[in-house]
Motif scaffolding. Structure first.
Motif, short mmCIF file in Angstrom:
data_model
loop_
_atom_site.label_atom_id
_atom_site.label_comp_id
_atom_site.label_asym_id
_atom_site.label_seq_id
_atom_site.Cartn_x
_atom_site.Cartn_y
_atom_site.Cartn_z
N ARG A 1 8.69 -9.03 -7.18
CA ARG A 1 10.02 -9.22 -7.76
C ARG A 1 10.32 -10.69 -8.02
N LEU A 2 9.83 -11.56 -7.14
CA LEU A 2 10.06 -13.00 -7.35
C LEU A 2 9.12 -13.58 -8.41
N GLY A 3 8.18 -12.77 -8.88
CA GLY A 3 7.26 -13.22 -9.94
C GLY A 3 6.28 -14.26 -9.45
N LEU A 4 5.87 -14.15 -8.18
CA LEU A 4 4.98 -15.16 -7.62
C LEU A 4 3.52 -14.77 -7.78
N GLN A 5 2.67 -15.77 -7.87
CA GLN A 5 1.23 -15.50 -7.84
C GLN A 5 0.80 -15.46 -6.37
N VAL A 6 0.06 -14.40 -6.03
CA VAL A 6 -0.29 -14.17 -4.63
C VAL A 6 -1.79 -13.93 -4.51
N PHE A 7 -2.38 -14.48 -3.46
CA PHE A 7 -3.77 -14.16 -3.10
C PHE A 7 -3.72 -13.59 -1.70
N ILE A 8 -4.15 -12.35 -1.57
CA ILE A 8 -4.06 -11.70 -0.26
C ILE A 8 -5.43 -11.13 0.13
N THR A 9 -5.82 -11.35 1.37
CA THR A 9 -7.13 -10.86 1.81
C THR A 9 -6.98 -9.64 2.72
N GLY A 10 -8.03 -8.83 2.75
CA GLY A 10 -8.04 -7.67 3.64
C GLY A 10 -9.45 -7.10 3.70
N ILE A 11 -9.78 -6.42 4.80
CA ILE A 11 -11.16 -5.93 4.90
C ILE A 11 -11.39 -4.64 4.09
N SER A 12 -10.28 -3.97 3.71
CA SER A 12 -10.47 -2.75 2.93
C SER A 12 -9.54 -2.76 1.72
N LYS A 13 -10.03 -2.24 0.60
CA LYS A 13 -9.15 -2.21 -0.57
C LYS A 13 -8.12 -1.08 -0.45
N ASP A 14 -8.36 -0.16 0.50
CA ASP A 14 -7.42 0.95 0.69
C ASP A 14 -6.02 0.47 1.11
N TYR A 15 -5.98 -0.70 1.73
CA TYR A 15 -4.67 -1.25 2.13
C TYR A 15 -3.74 -1.42 0.93
N PHE A 16 -4.33 -1.52 -0.24
CA PHE A 16 -3.55 -1.95 -1.39
C PHE A 16 -3.34 -0.85 -2.42
N ASN A 17 -3.78 0.41 -2.09
CA ASN A 17 -3.75 1.43 -3.14
C ASN A 17 -2.36 1.92 -3.53
N THR A 18 -1.33 1.54 -2.76
CA THR A 18 0.01 1.96 -3.17
C THR A 18 0.75 0.83 -3.91
N ILE A 19 0.06 -0.27 -4.10
CA ILE A 19 0.72 -1.46 -4.66
C ILE A 19 0.12 -1.80 -6.02
N ASP A 20 0.97 -2.33 -6.87
CA ASP A 20 0.52 -2.69 -8.20
C ASP A 20 -0.19 -4.06 -8.15
N CYS A 21 -1.51 -4.03 -7.91
CA CYS A 21 -2.26 -5.27 -7.78
C CYS A 21 -2.97 -5.56 -9.10
N ALA A 22 -2.63 -6.69 -9.70
CA ALA A 22 -3.16 -6.99 -11.02
C ALA A 22 -4.61 -7.47 -10.96
N GLY A 23 -4.99 -8.09 -9.86
CA GLY A 23 -6.37 -8.60 -9.77
C GLY A 23 -7.04 -8.10 -8.50
N MET A 24 -8.20 -7.41 -8.67
CA MET A 24 -8.95 -6.95 -7.49
C MET A 24 -10.28 -7.69 -7.48
N PHE A 25 -10.61 -8.30 -6.36
CA PHE A 25 -11.86 -9.04 -6.24
C PHE A 25 -12.59 -8.59 -4.98
N HIS A 26 -13.80 -8.12 -5.17
CA HIS A 26 -14.61 -7.72 -4.02
C HIS A 26 -15.46 -8.93 -3.60
N VAL A 27 -15.26 -9.39 -2.39
CA VAL A 27 -16.01 -10.54 -1.89
C VAL A 27 -17.13 -10.02 -0.99
N LYS A 28 -18.36 -10.44 -1.29
CA LYS A 28 -19.51 -9.90 -0.58
C LYS A 28 -20.56 -11.00 -0.42
#
Ligand SMILES: Nc1ncnc2c1ncn2[C@@H]1O[C@H](COP(=O)(O)OP(=O)(O)OP(=O)(O)O)[C@@H](O)[C@H]1O
Ligand SMILES: [Mg+2]
Length: 356
Positions: free
Chosen positions: A321-348
């Motif tokens: 809502r604040l229109g901010l650019q965000v970088f968020i880390t997590g061990i599973s992408k499932d954490y984010f499946n209810t959220i509108d995430c514009a960029g998904m990056f798999h780090v391996k």
């Protein structure tokens, strides 16, 4: 301005990566040791010129290499562009370039890429020394009232000289009082004004994120509310001489977050403490956006694992809502499946794969 391109070389396990983030929520997901926090560290380096994981340069640079280089391109909606390059060498030197020009003041970097970071340790700010909380307030003040930098520089210089003189040549110590007082009262009033704006927004965000009402910010300015700063300095001269340092002033200011008059860290759960800190940062970002049209980039390390699904969505929705650019880390992408995430990056294993 959001970061539209990020290049990292020789930073921890990241050898040579390039990513094109979205201007909204970017998720960095992957297993332990993949390099997620290191990517946040690289972005932090672009905004602050240093790491958030300790001051030593050695561990930051990939083992066996002599230099790390991070490059970022910022892209405004108005077509405006900036580039930032930060390199650090094993021998302890740092080079910073903005739009190709060498820069040696970190405050210029902070203005070019304002950023905030939330780590699994951020809630410790509630319990740690007051310096951490002062730094927190001053981040917000700095981005709204740039003149605080000059006041703070004048004040800190006079304070250092006064403290040194109190120990070595007491007869000259009080010559610094007028500079201390003149700058000190302006720092105090600037902080107070800022906190008056911050408090209602913070309370509103806290209520939204945690449901907790009656959470307040208790500001202590560093000297008694019953006297002026000049009176306080005068009254404590003898104490200062005995102790060898200046015991009163805005360098002793503090904030306490309280719920129904009790320190939150003694009452609310750890997850709630994290959300309260998140609400403080949200409130700061909102003021920066409203008053200075500054939208800080938000780095969030490992938060998803600590919040339930509902709180996670609530928090990320606020950021969106604040229109901010965000970088968020997590061990599973499932954490984010209810959220509108514009960029998904798999780090391996130190490499990054863009897309779902
Ligand atoms: N100087 C260095 N040179 C090479 N590799 C390093 C260096 N410092 C740290 N590493 C390695 O970099 C890897 C990435 O660390 P990082 O903290 O970014 O992982 P992460 O993806 O955040 O993991 P976690 O989910 O456990 O937090 C780790 O395996 C670490 O051992
Ligand atoms: Mg990590």
């Amino acid at each position: 301005m959001p970061l539209s391109l990020l290049r990292i070389r020789h930073l921890r396990n990241l050898q040579d990566i390039e990513i094109k983030p979205s201007a909204s929520i970017n998720v960095l997901w992957g297993g332990n040791g993949a390099g997620k926090t290191s990517i946040l560290e690289a972005i932090y380096l672009l905004g602050r010129g240093r790491s958030f994981r300790g001051t030593e340069i050695g561990p930051l640079i990939t083992s066996g290499k002599s230099e790390t280089v991070v490059y970022g391109r910022l892209h405004g909606q108005d077509g405006k562009r900036d580039t930032i390059g930060v390199s650090k060498q094993l021998k302890g030197t740092t080079q910073i370039k903005i739009n190709g020009n060498a820069v040696n003041r970190l405050s210029i970097l902070a203005q070019t890429l304002p950023l905030q970071i939330l780590t699994p340790k951020s809630h410790e700010i509630l319990e740690r020394g007051s310096a951490y909380r002062r730094r927190f307030i001053d981040w917000g003040v700095f981005h709204v009232e740039h003149h605080i930098i000059e006041l703070a520089n004048n004040y800190t210089k006079a304070l250092k000289q006064r403290n040194a003189a109190l120990r070595r040549s007491p007869q000259t110590a009080f010559a610094w009082d007028s500079i201390l007082i003149e700058n000190g009262i302006q720092i105090e009033s600037t902080r107070r004004l800022y906190l008056e704006k911050l408090t209602p927004i913070f309370r509103d965000k806290t209520k939204k994120l945690t449901g907790l009402g009656d959470v307040t910010i208790n500001y202590r300015r560093g000297w008694s509310e019953n006297e002026t700063y000049a009176e306080s300095i005068k009254r404590r001269k003898k104490d200062d001489l005995n102790r060898g340092f200046t015991g009163t002033g805005p360098h002793r200011a503090d904030i306490k977050i309280e719920i129904s008059g009790l320190p939150v860290e003694k009452v609310v759960s750890r997850g709630e403490q994290k959300l309260i800190i998140a609400a403080l940062y949200l409130a700061q970002a909102k003021i920066a956006a409203n008053e200075s049209r500054i939208k800080p980039l938000i780095l969030i390390d490992d938060l998803p694992a600590e919040l339930d699904k509902e709180k996670r969505s609530l928090y990320l929705d606020e950021l969106i809502r604040l229109g901010l650019q965000v970088f968020i880390t997590g061990i599973s992408k499932d954490y984010f499946n209810t959220i509108d995430c514009a960029g998904m990056f798999h780090v391996k294993h130190g490499e990054v794969f863009q897309g779902n």
